[in-house]
Design an enzyme around this catalytic site. Structure first.
Site, PDB file in Angstrom:
ATOM      1  N   GLU A 122     -14.657   5.184 -27.295  1.00  0.00           N
ATOM      2  CA  GLU A 122     -15.830   4.525 -26.704  1.00  0.00           C
ATOM      3  C   GLU A 122     -16.497   3.635 -27.749  1.00  0.00           C
ATOM      4  O   GLU A 122     -16.688   4.083 -28.878  1.00  0.00           O
ATOM      5  CB  GLU A 122     -16.852   5.551 -26.213  1.00  0.00           C
ATOM      6  CG  GLU A 122     -18.023   4.853 -25.511  1.00  0.00           C
ATOM      7  CD  GLU A 122     -19.081   5.810 -24.966  1.00  0.00           C
ATOM      8  OE1 GLU A 122     -19.004   7.019 -25.196  1.00  0.00           O
ATOM      9  OE2 GLU A 122     -20.005   5.317 -24.300  1.00  0.00           O
ATOM     10  N   ALA A 263     -21.318  12.951 -31.177  1.00  0.00           N
ATOM     11  CA  ALA A 263     -20.180  13.574 -30.513  1.00  0.00           C
ATOM     12  C   ALA A 263     -19.709  12.660 -29.393  1.00  0.00           C
ATOM     13  O   ALA A 263     -20.385  11.706 -29.038  1.00  0.00           O
ATOM     14  CB  ALA A 263     -20.581  14.928 -29.931  1.00  0.00           C
ATOM     15  N   MET A 264     -18.523  12.983 -28.850  1.00  0.00           N
ATOM     16  CA  MET A 264     -17.930  12.122 -27.827  1.00  0.00           C
ATOM     17  C   MET A 264     -17.342  12.970 -26.701  1.00  0.00           C
ATOM     18  O   MET A 264     -16.598  13.922 -26.938  1.00  0.00           O
ATOM     19  CB  MET A 264     -16.855  11.247 -28.494  1.00  0.00           C
ATOM     20  CG  MET A 264     -16.167  10.298 -27.548  1.00  0.00           C
ATOM     21  SD  MET A 264     -17.332   9.126 -26.805  1.00  0.00           S
ATOM     22  CE  MET A 264     -16.625   8.984 -25.169  1.00  0.00           C
ATOM     23  N   ASN A 266     -14.996  12.804 -24.443  1.00  0.00           N
ATOM     24  CA  ASN A 266     -13.634  12.631 -23.915  1.00  0.00           C
ATOM     25  C   ASN A 266     -13.271  13.744 -22.932  1.00  0.00           C
ATOM     26  O   ASN A 266     -13.509  14.916 -23.205  1.00  0.00           O
ATOM     27  CB  ASN A 266     -12.626  12.661 -25.064  1.00  0.00           C
ATOM     28  CG  ASN A 266     -13.075  11.835 -26.239  1.00  0.00           C
ATOM     29  OD1 ASN A 266     -13.297  10.648 -26.104  1.00  0.00           O
ATOM     30  ND2 ASN A 266     -13.261  12.486 -27.382  1.00  0.00           N
ATOM     31  N   HIS A 298     -25.210  18.097 -24.031  1.00  0.00           N
ATOM     32  CA  HIS A 298     -25.122  16.676 -23.667  1.00  0.00           C
ATOM     33  C   HIS A 298     -23.673  16.286 -23.336  1.00  0.00           C
ATOM     34  O   HIS A 298     -23.409  15.705 -22.281  1.00  0.00           O
ATOM     35  CB  HIS A 298     -25.671  15.831 -24.820  1.00  0.00           C
ATOM     36  CG  HIS A 298     -25.620  14.360 -24.593  1.00  0.00           C
ATOM     37  ND1 HIS A 298     -26.700  13.638 -24.114  1.00  0.00           N
ATOM     38  CD2 HIS A 298     -24.615  13.452 -24.764  1.00  0.00           C
ATOM     39  CE1 HIS A 298     -26.358  12.367 -24.002  1.00  0.00           C
ATOM     40  NE2 HIS A 298     -25.092  12.224 -24.398  1.00  0.00           N
ATOM     41  N   GLU A 299     -22.765  16.615 -24.228  1.00  0.00           N
ATOM     42  CA  GLU A 299     -21.371  16.213 -23.998  1.00  0.00           C
ATOM     43  C   GLU A 299     -20.800  16.946 -22.786  1.00  0.00           C
ATOM     44  O   GLU A 299     -20.050  16.373 -21.992  1.00  0.00           O
ATOM     45  CB  GLU A 299     -20.494  16.462 -25.227  1.00  0.00           C
ATOM     46  CG  GLU A 299     -21.007  15.843 -26.524  1.00  0.00           C
ATOM     47  CD  GLU A 299     -21.408  14.385 -26.420  1.00  0.00           C
ATOM     48  OE1 GLU A 299     -20.818  13.654 -25.609  1.00  0.00           O
ATOM     49  OE2 GLU A 299     -22.335  13.976 -27.157  1.00  0.00           O
TER      50      GLU A 299
HETATM   51  N1  TRP Z   1     -20.884   8.643 -25.654  1.00  0.00           N
HETATM   52  C1  TRP Z   1     -21.273   9.355 -26.829  1.00  0.00           C
HETATM   53  C2  TRP Z   1     -22.457  10.245 -26.445  1.00  0.00           C
HETATM   54  O1  TRP Z   1     -23.479   9.797 -26.076  1.00  0.00           O
HETATM   55  C3  TRP Z   1     -21.691   8.543 -27.985  1.00  0.00           C
HETATM   56  C4  TRP Z   1     -20.791   7.505 -28.538  1.00  0.00           C
HETATM   57  C5  TRP Z   1     -20.697   6.222 -28.190  1.00  0.00           C
HETATM   58  C6  TRP Z   1     -19.999   7.600 -29.681  1.00  0.00           C
HETATM   59  N2  TRP Z   1     -19.916   5.511 -29.034  1.00  0.00           N
HETATM   60  C7  TRP Z   1     -19.490   6.337 -29.970  1.00  0.00           C
HETATM   61  C8  TRP Z   1     -19.697   8.652 -30.490  1.00  0.00           C
HETATM   62  C9  TRP Z   1     -18.721   6.106 -31.081  1.00  0.00           C
HETATM   63  C10 TRP Z   1     -18.912   8.414 -31.598  1.00  0.00           C
HETATM   64  C11 TRP Z   1     -18.428   7.149 -31.908  1.00  0.00           C
HETATM   65  O2  TRP Z   1     -22.379  11.407 -26.441  1.00  0.00           O
HETATM   66 ZN    ZN Z   2     -23.961  10.581 -24.248  1.00  0.00          ZN
END
Ligand code: TRP
Ligand code: ZN
Length: 890
Positions: A122, A263-264, A266, A298-299
């Site tokens: 992302e 965090a992400m 996925n 959140h994730e």
């Molecule tokens: N979508 C992630 C969240 O809000 C955050 C996110 C966006 C992210 N771009 C990223 C995390 C790049 C790590 C690296 O939880």
């Molecule tokens: Zn988020």
């Protein structure tokens, strides 16, 4: 790389869909080969196919036949691959690319960290792995095969379920993963490496068993228990509060120390910064535990708000982020201390988002344009976005809001949609008109509500007439003259002179109320509250019902009344904050004019009452004692003299510390007693995180620095002597003690910090705390110490956590960043340039420290400008940093 601006208004539907993507990763020593088979469906007879990619292309096959190089063109300038003559019938492309994860220090795409491989896709990282339309409205089903050496990479993970695995020749092995849910490329993830597994399970409300797997370094495995509990609590909460159940049979979380953000989400395979997974009471503070709980939640919540229903394009980012932040805030509030959590959220918003909204970086919750999408993961999209979602909730109530959510999922499950689709679901499910509310998505800047109130005779009764005027600021994207009045909820109650809530009636309604929500929706309007009492002090914007500045001409006595009696904790706290702000502003004026500093007997008495109030919750009491930070005080002011603000604030701290020494001491001792009460004779490890003890500790360390404010020499001696005993209970105590003496000029402070660093040499997350202590100290030699810390063996410029701990923290250290000789600006600018060469995203984050430029007094403004101009003059500058710096300079 050219600097192209993308506009929301230019959105067009995709010319090709990719309902299926099959990936094969061959992981080798130096590089990784990737074969991506895209099952492509052309739309409306389109023949020209444009794929995105910033990666080495080896070859392309169309329906299994290798394409000659004349069949396509690669454009490194805009990172596209154009195939002009493709069939109009469905076809496949198999694209062979090669990446070098070991050389990737941007932590974007496929990268290596401590010998293991991770991805971050992302928003646009997938194109660093292979060519693909790589836009969130092109969704598909992914099958991923990973092949690697079995010794070096025993763990091979991707999204969904593992459908096959086995061994290959030459000591290699493979695993095949299949994700049955369609998703955009930004939710793709792969992890390969030597990782320790901690597993658990969760039984869903419908009785399905979900396997939970947490992957960490071997040495960190003992620190995942709290995160796993948090995940189970989140899963349960989403079922009970939102009726949402997890959909796959496995949920994996991988922790990595090199990570650009928190965090992400996925699908089925979250990747986390270690900071938000690892926690035990010897290494993590109470605040860290709360951070882990919130980010895990959140994730997890993204699985529905983000993954099952995703964004049509990146302008809609707040559709998933604002909503998911709202959901994690509600989760944390339901877990513990709802009022304190709410105040913390408001403080964060007002300190950082209001500053962003008043800066050249101001943009609407749904930005209208961007150069680099990574620059739009902002406080506005996340935190203001969450306030916008909260306003729907305030208008509709919990039931109405849930009706809206239900309709949103009924309509859009499996789709990529817009903020308007969300708004329509809320409106349609409730028959509520949210037409005007759309302005929150398109108008940037923080509105100001100017409110005045007066009593009016009405027959034998009294009316209270509120006049509400909303003022919208100019922002770089739009002058105020083009902005229209916004719609927002204004929560209100009325208090009498005894601090009791008074009843009132509304127009054409004979019911009695003691609080209500007024709908503000015009530039100027009047509200009448009927049959009120003789004396009225309005409690306004209760619960912070809208993300606005509020102006009301309270007397100090009225503020003290609300601070003593308001039953809405936000409004109560805010009354205290307003008194504190007024006192600091008065000090600033006195400093400017060379006058004696004013005294604040009324404020002091109000604080004394708070300290002496045994019915107040400890965590809330600690919040009430917080004096607003400099950044919170600047609001929309110009000609800021940052160091003068610091001095004015410090002077108020002196006054409080001096006047309330006895009360502060008694409060701290009491809190310590209560914390110790049930632990006598028990193990030290009993000082673990729980919300009640966390509140008692927060109160102790709200008092501690004030208690020891005047006797630096005695304090450091005392701390020095008792350090081990004080620190050994847990990290909150250790951190609290160190923070309290961190600006002490004695050499013993250095010795304590050095001891701390030696003790935690192998705990990377605690070393981050060490670096941030160095960087936030107000001692005269902070810059020298920060510079020396760059050479500490545990510091690493290519690790984002370290950079944020040392350089990011320094950039928020007001007297040192804004030092009048320009040394603070130079230090930060120098590192922006260095880091930009390998990690533009982190460099761009640091560059935001300069966004005060236009509002700062001229001498410092010139110094800042010189640094920024040197940055934009760099020919090789990333578009990330360029976009930020050019906006600040514009
Ligand atoms: N979508 C992630 C969240 O809000 C955050 C996110 C966006 C992210 N771009 C990223 C995390 C790049 C790590 C690296 O939880
Ligand atoms: Zn988020």
């Amino acid at each position: 790389m050219t600097q192209t601006v993308k506009y929301l208004k230019d959105y067009t539907a995709p010319t090709h869909l990719v309902p299926k993507t099959d990936l094969l990763f061959e992981i080798n020593e130096q590089y990784t080969d990737v074969w991506a088979t895209l099952h492509i469906e052309p739309q409306n007879g389109a023949t020209e196919l444009v794929l995105q990619g910033d990666v080495k292309l080896i070859s392309i096959k169309k329906n299994d036949e290798t394409l000659p190089e004349t069949a396509y063109s690669l454009n490194p300038n805009d990172e596209t691959l154009v195939l002009p003559n493709m069939p109009t019938e469905p076809f496949t492309l198999t694209i062979h690319t090669q990446v070098e994860p070991q050389k990737n220090k941007s932590f974007n795409g496929l990268y290596e960290s401590e010998g293991n491989l991770y991805t971050q896709c992302e928003p646009e990282g997938f194109r660093k792995i292979t060519f693909h339309p790589d836009r969130p409205d092109v969704m598909g089903e992914f099958t991923t095969e990973i092949r690697a050496n079995a010794d070096k990479f025993p763990v091979l993970l991707s999204n969904g379920n593992k459908i096959r695995s086995g061994s290959l020749n030459d000591g290699r092995h493979f695993a095949v993963w299949h994700d049955p849910f369609v998703k955009p490329t930004y939710l793709f993830a792969l992890v390969a490496g030597d990782l320790a597994l901690t597993s658990d399970f969760f039984i869903t409300q419908s009785g399905r068993r979900v396997v939970i797997e947490f992957y960490t370094r071997q040495a960190d495995a003992h620190q995942v228990a709290f995160a796993i509990e948090s995940l189970k609590n989140s899963m349960k909460w989403d079922e009970t509060r939102f009726g949402l159940e997890y959909d796959l049979d496995i949920y994996m979380v991988v922790a990595v120390g090199d990570f650009n953000m928190g965090a992400m989400e996925n699908k089925g395979l979250n990747i986390f910064n270690t900071k938000y997974v690892l926690a035990d009471s010897q290494t993590a503070t109470d605040a860290d535990f709360e951070g882990v709980e919130a980010v895990i939640a959140h994730e997890y919540f993204h699985n529905w708000t983000g993954n099952r229903v995703t964004c049509r394009d990146w302008f809609q980012l707040s559709l998933k982020e604002g909503l998911t932040v709202f959901r994690d805030q509600e989760f944390s509030g339901d877990r513990a201390s709802r009022a304190v959590r709410r105040i913390e959220n408001v403080k964060l918003l007002r300190t950082h988002q209001f500053a962003e909204d008043a800066s050249p970086m101001a943009h609407p919750v749904r930005p209208a344009s961007y150069v680099e999408m990574n620059n739009f993961y902002t406080m506005t999209v996340y935190e203001k976005g969450a306030e916008v979602v909260r306003m729907y909730h305030t208008f509709l109530g919990e039931e109405g809001f849930q009706r809206g959510m239900k309709l949103y999922f009924e309509r859009h499950d499996g789709q990529a949609v817009t903020c308007d689709d969300f708004r329509a679901a809320m409106a349609d499910a409730n028959g509520f008109d949210f037409e005007q509310f759309a302005l929150w998505y398109s108008q940037a800047g923080t509105p100001t509500l100017q409110i005045s109130g007066s009593l009016k005779k009405n027959g034998g009764n009294l009316d209270y007439v509120l006049r509400v005027k909303q003022i919208l600021p100019d922002t770089p994207d739009m002058p105020a003259s083009q902005k229209q009045a916004m719609m927002m909820p204004l929560a209100i109650a009325l208090f009498n002179e005894n601090g009791e809530k008074g009843a009132f009636k509304l127009p054409n309604d004979d019911n009695s109320y003691n609080e209500t929500i007024l709908i503000v929706n015009q530039a100027e309007q009047e509200f009448v509250l009927r049959e009120v009492q003789q004396s009225v002090t309005p409690s306004l914007l209760r619960g912070f019902s809208a993300p606005v500045h509020l102006q009301f001409d309270y007397t100090n006595e009225q503020l003290a009344l609300l601070l003593a009696h308001d039953d809405d904790e936000f409004a109560r706290w805010e009354a205290g904050q307003t008194l504190l702000r007024r006192a600091i502003f008065a000090n600033e004026t006195a400093l400017q004019q060379g006058n004696d500093l004013p005294q604040n007997p009324l404020l002091i008495q109000a604080l004394r009452n708070i300290l002496n109030d045994n019915n107040l919750d400890a965590a809330f009491k600690a919040m009430l004692l917080q004096v607003p930070a400099e950044a919170e005080l600047w609001g929309e002011r110009d000609h800021i003299n940052p160091v003068q603000t610091t001095m004015a604030r410090e002077a108020l701290l002196d006054e409080i510390a001096h006047a309330l020494h006895g009360e502060l001491l008694a409060t701290a001792l009491n809190a310590r007693e209560s914390e110790n009460a049930d632990k006598r004779g028990k193990e030290i490890a009993f000082y673990e995180y729980n919300p009640k003890d966390a509140g008692l500790r927060a109160l102790q360390y709200a008092c501690f620095p004030l208690i020891h404010r005047f006797d630096e020499a005695a304090t450091i001696e005392q701390v020095f002597e008792h350090y081990d005993e004080m620190a050994r209970k847990n990290m909150t105590h250790e951190w609290g003690v160190l923070s309290s003496i961190n600006s002490n000029a004695s050499a013993k402070r250095d010795e304590l910090l050095a001891r701390f660093a030696a003790k935690f040499d192998h705990q990377a997350l605690v070393m981050d705390k060490y670096f941030s202590l160095i960087a936030c100290s107000r001692r005269a030699d902070t810059l020298v110490q920060a510079q020396a810390a760059l050479n500490h063996p545990r510091f690493a410029l290519d690790n984002p956590n370290k950079v944020r701990a040392l350089i990011g923290t320094f950039a928020r250290n007001v007297p040192h960043f804004h030092a009048l000789d320009g040394s603070g600006y130079a230090f930060v600018a120098q590192h922006i340039k260095k880091i930009d060469a390998f990690n533009p995203q982190v460099a761009a984050g640091l560059a935001r420290a300069f966004n005060l430029l236009k509002r700062i007094e001229p001498q410092r403004q010139a110094l800042m400008r010189a640094e920024l101009e040197a940055i934009v003059a760099l020919p090789s500058l990333s578009k990330d940093v360029r976009e930020i710096v050019e906006k600040i300079l514009a």
